[in-house]
Design a protein around this motif. Structure first.
Motif, PDB file in Angstrom:
ATOM      1  N   GLY A  48       0.843  -1.200   0.000  1.00 21.28           N
ATOM      2  CA  GLY A  48       0.000   0.000   0.000  1.00 21.28           C
ATOM      3  C   GLY A  48       0.876   1.247   0.000  1.00 21.28           C
ATOM      4  N   ASP A  49       0.363   2.335  -0.584  1.00 21.24           N
ATOM      5  CA  ASP A  49       1.184   3.557  -0.567  1.00 21.24           C
ATOM      6  C   ASP A  49       1.321   4.099   0.853  1.00 21.24           C
ATOM      7  N   GLY A  50       0.255   3.947   1.649  1.00 19.23           N
ATOM      8  CA  GLY A  50       0.361   4.353   3.054  1.00 19.23           C
ATOM      9  C   GLY A  50       1.365   3.482   3.791  1.00 19.23           C
ATOM     10  N   GLU A  51       1.419   2.248   3.395  1.00 20.53           N
ATOM     11  CA  GLU A  51       2.327   1.284   4.045  1.00 20.53           C
ATOM     12  C   GLU A  51       3.794   1.692   3.881  1.00 20.53           C
ATOM     13  N   PRO A  78      -5.668  11.216   3.014  1.00 17.95           N
ATOM     14  CA  PRO A  78      -4.655  11.112   1.952  1.00 17.95           C
ATOM     15  C   PRO A  78      -3.276  10.756   2.510  1.00 17.95           C
ATOM     16  N   VAL A  79      -2.509  10.000   1.716  1.00 20.68           N
ATOM     17  CA  VAL A  79      -1.151   9.641   2.142  1.00 20.68           C
ATOM     18  C   VAL A  79      -0.278  10.892   2.146  1.00 20.68           C
ATOM     19  N   ARG A  80      -0.371  11.662   1.077  1.00 21.56           N
ATOM     20  CA  ARG A  80       0.360  12.936   1.002  1.00 21.56           C
ATOM     21  C   ARG A  80      -0.562  13.989   0.420  1.00 21.56           C
ATOM     22  N   VAL A 108       3.431  -0.948  -5.930  1.00 23.60           N
ATOM     23  CA  VAL A 108       2.841  -0.083  -4.909  1.00 23.60           C
ATOM     24  C   VAL A 108       1.501   0.443  -5.430  1.00 23.60           C
ATOM     25  N   ASN A 109       0.470   0.088  -4.700  1.00 25.53           N
ATOM     26  CA  ASN A 109      -0.892   0.465  -5.045  1.00 25.53           C
ATOM     27  C   ASN A 109      -1.114   1.911  -4.589  1.00 25.53           C
ATOM     28  N   CYS A 110      -0.821   2.849  -5.491  1.00 28.70           N
ATOM     29  CA  CYS A 110      -0.860   4.267  -5.115  1.00 28.70           C
ATOM     30  C   CYS A 110      -2.281   4.798  -5.282  1.00 28.70           C
ATOM     31  N   ASN A 111      -3.130   4.422  -4.342  1.00 28.35           N
ATOM     32  CA  ASN A 111      -4.496   4.950  -4.382  1.00 28.35           C
ATOM     33  C   ASN A 111      -4.569   6.282  -3.629  1.00 28.35           C
ATOM     34  N   LEU A 112      -3.421   6.762  -3.235  1.00 26.77           N
ATOM     35  CA  LEU A 112      -3.258   8.093  -2.637  1.00 26.77           C
ATOM     36  C   LEU A 112      -3.894   8.236  -1.264  1.00 26.77           C
ATOM     37  N   GLN A 113      -4.464   7.149  -0.768  1.00 24.11           N
ATOM     38  CA  GLN A 113      -5.110   7.218   0.548  1.00 24.11           C
ATOM     39  C   GLN A 113      -4.592   6.113   1.453  1.00 24.11           C
ATOM     40  N   ARG A 114      -4.663   6.401   2.739  1.00 22.58           N
ATOM     41  CA  ARG A 114      -4.431   5.357   3.742  1.00 22.58           C
ATOM     42  C   ARG A 114      -5.704   5.213   4.553  1.00 22.58           C
ATOM     43  N   LEU A 115      -5.633   5.001   5.858  1.00 25.63           N
ATOM     44  CA  LEU A 115      -6.863   4.742   6.608  1.00 25.63           C
ATOM     45  C   LEU A 115      -7.630   6.039   6.908  1.00 25.63           C
ATOM     46  N   VAL A 135      -7.507   4.335  -7.663  1.00 24.57           N
ATOM     47  CA  VAL A 135      -8.515   5.075  -6.891  1.00 24.57           C
ATOM     48  C   VAL A 135      -9.004   4.171  -5.764  1.00 24.57           C
ATOM     49  N   LYS A 136      -8.943   4.658  -4.562  1.00 23.94           N
ATOM     50  CA  LYS A 136      -9.413   3.841  -3.448  1.00 23.94           C
ATOM     51  C   LYS A 136     -10.941   3.789  -3.492  1.00 23.94           C
ATOM     52  N   GLY A 137     -11.459   2.577  -3.345  1.00 22.30           N
ATOM     53  CA  GLY A 137     -12.913   2.434  -3.423  1.00 22.30           C
ATOM     54  C   GLY A 137     -13.424   2.503  -4.850  1.00 22.30           C
TER      55      GLY A 137
HETATM   56 MG   LIG Z   1      -3.362   3.528   0.012  1.00 23.06          MG
END
Ligand SMILES: [Mg+2]
Ligand SMILES: Cc1ncc(C[n+]2csc(CCOP(=O)(O)OP(=O)(O)O)c2C)c(N)n1
Length: 891
Positions: A235-238, A273-275, A263-270, A397-399
């Motif tokens: 994960g990108d957050g990972e 946004p990751v960044r 790396v699954n860059c869905n730009l989000q974590r929990l 895209v997450k979701g």
């Molecule tokens: Mg993510």
């Protein structure tokens, strides 16, 4: 060509003019002589600039575009339409599995948005890349993003490998039918999962060292060379976890072209946004490129290609590069009209570029990670790349496809969809079930002979079988008999040696064993000399994929620093986490490579469980086997080093891991018995367990093994020295070097106070407690039958008087036995922070020296009325044990 440079649109100054000429000249070189010459030219210019003192910045980022230009793509080899249908069904079932369960059992959890972003990245792999075998050789190893497990289950369901009953028991593991575990856990689904990944960061770190270990096995000719790949989905957050990125340079240093990170860059974590205020893809690109990895960015889908082609000025790229990730997320969350206004609308030229497109089309403009064509090309390049590992940074895209949950900050925690969202999902992905079934979140399984099932099974057949699966081959292992450890059993003939030295000799012997010697994998995190392992370095060499490219300065010496291409030792440098990852690769080689290897990871005991405990937990989950060896152990035995080095608690932490069998031996023969039996159990009897053994650096004579103590050593206790002066009235338990203090105490008690004591070597309180707990459980469950006795009570049967238990570990270690003893034992241990001093002072400070043990015995005897209380009090003074000082536990 990609609009790589932002060309000045208006040439207003002489400098603009000059730059335009330079760029034109450069374009000509690239067009006429190819990109390599273009690169040569640039490199020459950069060198010249540096010579001239120009400060040329180092750029690790490429434009915010796909690394592979559309012109260089190969066509997709599969049936796109059919693959989309299959993927849609998997999407549906993955979502339905979580949705249904949460409706039925609120709060049971699960994730739907991660897999929805990952589906294409996995499906292209499953249909075209992930090989389950290479002829007779095992296939690729895949580390799945842990919380995308519903998608992996949903595919296995369509493949007919998981029953509807099982899928309906997702996260219901205790209900009769084997349920599906929340995340990848080989402990729970031992024929399915191989790698526990859900604790963020452990998957990528383990994958990296797995790739190196695969090359190690190949270079040492323990396995055949194959084109096997290791794929790690991250994960990108990972990537914020230090474990994810912390060891990247190992990949390039070792040229691990068998390794692919996606790396699954869905730009989000929990949480969000990751960044939000930056660009995670750029950050990761620079990071990986700086570490020497091959970086392939998969940013935009094919539907963007004509827009890029139509944009002659590079303005579209400029607009993309202006946006921070928070905006990119908002665009997806807010839809087409918003994208037109806020993204394209910033520049009139861009608005014009998309005037032929509807809002809906703008919303659907695909991110690269959702476009099979782009993903296929990236994977193809990755598997063909040589000389370094590859990372694919795939923008997703997450979701994805979850309607109102798409790209929302809360999407990670979404467990259920509303009726309307379920219907919309069904329509969007053409799920062939009736509306009412959709609203129930029913699973959908096409007919056996449907095109979809046939296609996906045929693809897997071509790729050598299903993935993930964990199948165990029948493997043979010749455990050396205990007689082969004769040197260790014979004692040191009066010579003072440490258990560490004894262990090193034992390891040297094992490495010479004609049958299993080559299977031993010694692992050290830059502490070999601390443990006196130089002789092993000389004996079997340090593994170095390049061999030894230099003459070591000490090559004339007997014990020189020997590096070899087929060296056996994994000298990891200062990384306990990396060493643990190697230990994991080796400790599970029986399941991943059909080769048993026996890892001995020897480290500073303080920097083990407390530093890398989560990796140890995952190792146990993966059914890892081997020997963790915590050297320089003991809070008072490791002298001088002080608070951050002196370990008095790793045995407490070891006791928390269900498959860990922990021992604190005092003598070398005890270690021999434990290691021999451990190998037999793990590799011959195939027991899923591993060992933790503490070693010390205190020198003392090692006795010969007394007769008949093997069982006691393994079960945890045996009588070491009986009282020489009649029936003992007090029992002294000792472990590790503190056993010697107990023996000294026995002498003090006998000589000065005429008190008879027996001395016991307790090799494992943890094992004794485990046995007692399981006996107690049996007794509880069988009240009508005569109760069984725990081993500890059988072992000390007939021993009279109170028990004083002294250890170099915390008091809670011996305290574990209290519930089963006649009375609470008196624990003397090393609770509190360590200190720099020598052993004499340390043991006095922590009250574990012989004098403290003797006075503790007199004190409890006095309380029992078996010894004069005043004499007992006087003994403290006579033996120099302070009575009014502060408790070291809180000092
Ligand atoms: Mg993510
Ligand atoms: C060590 C650890 N900390 C926290 C978590 C809880 N957790 C599970 S998923 C997640 C977010 C993951 O984000 P990302 O890596 O970007 O994956 P995505 O779901 O976005 O693909 C978190 C914090 C965990 N599993 N492991």
């Amino acid at each position: 060509m990609n609009p790589v440079l932002e060309f000045p649109v208006k040439l207003e100054t002489d400098f603009d003019q000059e730059m335009a000429e330079w760029l034109e000249a450069f374009d000509e070189v690239v067009d006429d002589q190819g990109p390599n010459k273009g690169a040569d030219l640039l490199n020459a210019l950069v060198r010249r600039a540096r010579d001239a003192g120009v400060d040329v910045p180092v750029h690790l980022n490429t434009p915010y575009l796909n690394t592979i230009p559309a012109s260089e793509e190969v066509p997709y080899p599969g049936d796109r339409k059919l693959e989309r249908r299959i993927k849609s069904l998997i999407r549906w079932n993955a979502m339905a599995m979580v949705h249904r369960q949460n409706k039925k059992d609120p709060g049971i959890g699960g994730h739907i948005s991660t897999y929805s972003s990952l589906a294409t990245l996995l499906e292209v792999g499953f249909n075209h890349f992930f090989r389950a075998s290479y002829g007779d050789e095992p296939g690729d190893l895949i580390y799945f993003q842990g919380h995308a497990s519903p998608g992996v289950y949903a595919r296995a369901f369509l493949e007919g490998r998981l029953s509807e009953e099982q899928v309906k028991n997702f996260r219901h593991e205790l209900r009769g039918t084997p349920g599906l575990s929340s995340y990848p856990h080989p402990w729970l689904m031992s024929d399915f999962w191989r790698f526990p990944t859900v604790s963020m960061g452990l998957g990528p770190l383990n994958a990296l060292y797995q790739a190196r270990f695969m090359q190690y096995l190949e270079n040492r000719e323990l396995i055949k060379k194959t084109p096997r790949k290791i794929w790690a989905f991250v994960g990108d957050g990972e990537t914020d976890e230090p474990e994810t990125l912390g060891s990247l340079s190992l990949g390039s240093r070792e040229k691990l072209d068998n390794l692919i990170f996606v790396v699954n860059c869905n730009l989000q974590r929990l949480d969000g946004p990751v960044r939000g205020n930056g660009k995670i893809v750029n950050e990761l690109e620079a990071y990986f490129r700086g570490a020497g990895w091959n970086v392939i960015k998969v940013m935009w889908g094919c539907d963007w290609d004509p827009l890029f082609a139509a944009d002659k000025t590079g303005l579209l790229l400029k607009r993309m590069e202006e946006c921070v990730d928070g905006e990119l997320q908002t665009f997806k969350a807010k839809g087409g009209a918003y994208i037109r206004k806020e993204f394209f609308g910033k520049y009139p030229e861009l608005l014009k570029l998309v005037e032929h497109m509807s809002d809906d089309e703008l919303h659907r403009l695909t991110r690269g990670g959702h476009d099979p064509q782009k993903v296929y090309n990236a994977y193809l390049r990755a598997v063909q790349h040589t000389g370094s590992p590859t990372v694919i940074l795939a923008q997703t895209v997450k979701g994805y496809g979850l309607g109102s949950a798409e790209a929302r900050n809360a999407t990670h925690s979404e467990k259920k969809l509303a009726d309307q969202a379920l219907s919309a999902f069904r329509t969007r992905f053409d799920i062939p079930i009736p509306e009412s079934a959709a609203r129930d979140g029913s699973l959908y399984l096409p007919a056996e002979d449907s095109e979809e099932l046939q296609y996906m099974r045929e693809r897997r057949r071509q790729l050598g079988g299903f993935i993930p699966t964990r199948e165990l081959a029948k493997l043979h292992f010749d455990t050396p008999s205990i007689a082969e450890f004769s040197e260790s059993l014979a004692g040191s003939k009066g010579r003072a040696v440490s258990t560490t030295m004894g262990y090193v000799s034992m390891l040297r012997q094992l490495l010479k064993d004609p049958k299993i010697g080559k299977l031993i994998v010694p692992i050290i995190p830059d502490e070999g000399r601390t443990f006196g392992m130089e002789s092993i370095i000389r004996q079997v060499g340090i593994y170095a994929s390049k061999g030894q490219l230099y003459k070591p300065h000490d090559q004339d010496m007997l014990l020189y620093y020997r590096e070899e291409k087929n060296g056996q030792i994994l000298e990891e440098g200062i990384t306990e986490a990396g060493s643990m990852a190697s230990f994991t690769a080796s400790g599970t080689s029986y399941s991943n490579y059909n080769v048993i290897t026996v890892p001995f990871f020897t480290y500073y005991s303080m920097f083990g469980f407390q530093r890398i405990g989560d990796l140890v937990w995952a190792f146990a989950d993966a059914r890892g086997k081997g020997f963790l060896v915590g050297a320089t152990a003991g809070r008072t035995t490791l002298l001088g080093e002080g608070l951050q080095h002196q370990d008095g608690h790793s045995h407490v932490l070891a006791s928390t891991v269900p498959t860990c069998h922990a021992y604190d031996p005092a003598y070398v023969y005890e270690i021999a018995v434990i290691v021999q039996d451990g190998m037999r159990r793990m590799y011959e009897l195939n027991q899923d367990r591993f060992y933790y053994i503490t070693l010390y650096n205190e020198d003392y004579p090692m006795p010969e093994m007394p007769k008949g103590v093997e069982e006691g050593i393994l079960r945890g206790i045996y009588k070491y020295r009986e009282s020489a002066k009649g029936k003992a009235v007090v029992q002294l338990f000792g472990s590790g070097p503190i056993l010697n203090e107990a023996i000294k105490a026995q002498e003090i008690l006998a000589e000065k106070y005429s008190v008879a004591a027996d001395v016991w070597s307790v090799t494992s309180y943890n094992e004794l407690r485990r046995d007692a707990l399981s006996t107690e459980r049996w007794n509880r469950l069988h009240p009508a039958e005569s109760p069984k006795k725990p081993y500890i009570l059988n072992a000390i049967d007939g021993a009279e008087g109170p028990i004083i238990a002294a250890t170099d570990y915390m008091k809670i270690v011996p305290d574990q036995l209290s519930p089963w003893l006649r009375e609470r034992l008196v624990s003397l241990g090393t609770d509190g922070f360590g200190r720099s001093d020598n052993r004499q002072y340390l043991r006095r400070h922590f009250e574990v020296n012989a004098e403290s043990i003797a006075t503790a015995a007199l004190s409890i005897l006095a309380r029992h009325g078996k010894f004069d209380a005043k004499r007992a009090q006087q003994a403290f003074q006579d033996l120099g044990v302070a009575t009014e000082g502060q408790d070291p536990a809180v000092l």
